[in-house]
Design an enzyme around this catalytic site. Structure first.
Site, short mmCIF file in Angstrom:
data_model
loop_
_atom_site.label_atom_id
_atom_site.label_comp_id
_atom_site.label_asym_id
_atom_site.label_seq_id
_atom_site.Cartn_x
_atom_site.Cartn_y
_atom_site.Cartn_z
N GLU A 175 34.92 40.62 27.24
CA GLU A 175 33.66 39.97 27.60
C GLU A 175 32.98 39.29 26.42
OE1 GLU A 175 31.17 42.82 29.62
OE2 GLU A 175 32.66 43.24 31.15
N TYR A 303 31.43 42.64 38.52
CA TYR A 303 30.48 43.65 38.99
C TYR A 303 29.59 43.14 40.12
CZ TYR A 303 31.91 46.62 35.19
OH TYR A 303 32.66 47.41 34.37
O1 IFM Z 1 30.09 49.55 30.33
C1 IFM Z 1 30.33 48.18 30.41
C2 IFM Z 1 31.61 47.81 29.71
O2 IFM Z 1 31.60 48.21 28.38
C3 IFM Z 1 31.80 46.31 29.74
N1 IFM Z 1 31.68 45.80 31.08
C4 IFM Z 1 30.56 46.22 31.88
C5 IFM Z 1 30.45 47.75 31.85
C6 IFM Z 1 29.25 48.19 32.71
O3 IFM Z 1 28.07 47.65 32.22
#
Ligand code: IFM
Length: 455
Positions: A175, A303
């Site tokens: 990310e 998400y």
């Molecule tokens: O916990 C995080 C993860 O480190 C990176 N992606 C999103 C998750 C939830 O916020």
């Protein structure tokens, strides 16, 4: 706690043989042992120890204590029948100063983790950078400095050389959008800077670092596959007003296309760059070609979607009438289909993995393993992924976020994503209903229609 459902294939929701079923974590979120065996300081150690930065003053000092309990955690994965595990390497554990002399004890730890995984037939998917930059590199300027990208290239070479005889999948970054945007523009993540120009420089240097990382993996681990993990959020306009349509289109470029387009040879999206007011001073000759060098897979983290309202229009309550997780994120499974299809529109036949998908829900007061909402969340998102596959997306695997409840960055331990509950007083692990559900999916390669309650 619920029992595994009866075996019983449901053909239309079947996943192909060889599909990768896993769970994901990240080093700072689970390892703890922050000052042990020569580990250096990371920007998240510094940030979490700065008063007011993380909820309740929580830190990753102990986290899930995975550093000491990794065998128990891998046994849990084996019990759940996972055939893959996505982990990250703590850069300051292996290179305490960010560059220079490696810390043998840190490298040994990852050797042990990889060997233990392989001994249980669990395929390690290693992410090199999941946000824990060594603090000395931040003190030298951090990601806005191109030198940090070169330091990352050396780190990537070290890890690829050490683990590349056993690890078949390396992702350079997790990310990058969050690194640049939350770390350097909004300041809600480490290192907590609010410098828009530095955020843009960071974004480009992360891609330069990705390119150097891929080169290092190719050189040091020629049998491994190299990729990157990006996060996506469909950007839907809040109304059909032209200002909302424009705001959503720009947000899509700045969020969903900013990294994906350059790595697939499309360059930076023009409207997004114009809206940032970016002059591209950091882009040197040859960068864009290096960034677009072929890779072997793309990891997709999904998400929720984002309903975009133009700041020039009166605000709206985007949550009205929608289903939300404890973090306030909308539960929108069809967004996963849309995301996978969008990514595949750029990546074509390149294998994709859902490298993160999951949800935070409040812990049940009576039984912390009871998480019916998470089971429902996972079921619906798996169906959405299957639909994308039906529509031709070459999806090869799916990692739930997360194996364990863990340190949720600036939210500390408040929000729980685990398919395994962790009691942060005793560090006891207990498999949740969602873990049982995930085990059934991994075992049968089918989305079970119902989970039977254990008597
Ligand atoms: O916990 C995080 C993860 O480190 C990176 N992606 C999103 C998750 C939830 O916020």
């Amino acid at each position: 706690m619920e029992a595994l459902p009866e075996r019983g294939p449901v053909p239309e929701r079947q996943f192909p043989p060889g599909f990768v079923w896993g769970a994901a974590t990240a080093a700072y979120q689970i390892e703890g042992a922050a000052r042990e065996d020569g580990r250096g300081e990371s920007i998240w150690d510094r940030f979490s120890h700065t008063p007011g930065r993380v909820r309740n003053g929580d830190t990753g000092d102990v986290a899930c204590d995975h550093y000491h309990r990794y065998r128990e955690d891998i046994e849990l994965m084996a019990d759940l029948g996972l055939n893959a595990y996505r982990l990250s390497i703590a850069w300051p554990r292996v290179l305490p100063d960010g560059i220079g002399r490696p810390n043998e004890a840190g490298l040994d730890f990852y050797d042990r983790v990889i060997d233990e995984l392989l001994s249980r037939d669990i395929d390690p998917f290693v992410t090199l950078y999941h946000w824990d930059l060594p603090q000395p590199l931040e003190e030298a300027g951090g990601w806005p400095e191109r030198a940090t990208a070169h330091a990352f290239g050396e780190f990537a070479a070290l890890i690829a050389a050490r683990l590349g005889d056993r690890v078949r999948h390396f992702a350079t970054f997790n990310e990058p959008h969050i690194v640049s945007d939350h770390g350097y523009r909004l300041g809600s993540h480490a290192p907590g800077r609010t410098e828009p120009d530095a955020a843009l420089a960071t974004a480009h240097h992360l891609l330069v670092a990705h390119a150097l990382g891929v080169q290092a993996i190719r050189a040091e681990a020629p049998h491994a596959e190299a990729g990157i993990v990006l996060n996506f959020e469909p950007k839907h306009p809040a109304s059909s007003h032209p200002l909302d349509l424009e705001a959503a289109a720009v947000a899509h470029e700045q969020f969903n296309r900013w990294y994906l387009d350059p790595i697939t040879g499309h360059g930076y999206p023009e409207d997004g760059a114009r809206a940032w007011g970016w002059r591209r001073d950091e882009v040197l000759e040859g960068d864009m070609e290096a960034i677009a060098a072929p890779i072997d897979f793309v990891g997709v983290n999904y998400y929720c979607r984002d309903v975009v309202r133009s700041p020039l229009l009166p605000s709206l309550d985007p949550s009205a009438g929608t289903e939300r997780t404890a973090m306030g994120w909308e539960v929108y499974p069809e967004g996963l289909t849309e995301t996978l299809e969008f990514v595949a529109s750029r990546t074509g036949a390149l294998p994709l993995y859902v490298t993160e998908s999951g949800a935070a829900y409040a812990v049940d007061d009576i039984d912390p393993t009871d998480d019916t909402e998470r089971v429902s969340f996972l079921r619906r998102h798996l169906e959405a992924a299957r639909t994308a596959m039906d529509n031709g997306v070459p999806l090869r695997g799916y990692f739930v976020w997360s194996l364990l409840d863990n340190f949720e960055w600036a939210h500390g331990y408040e929000y729980r994503f685990g398919i395994v509950h962790v009691d942060f007083d005793t560090l006891e692990r207990r498999v949740r209903d969602s873990g049982v559900f995930w085990a059934a999916v991994a075992r049968d390669g089918v989305i079970p229609s119902a989970v039977q309650a254990q008597s």
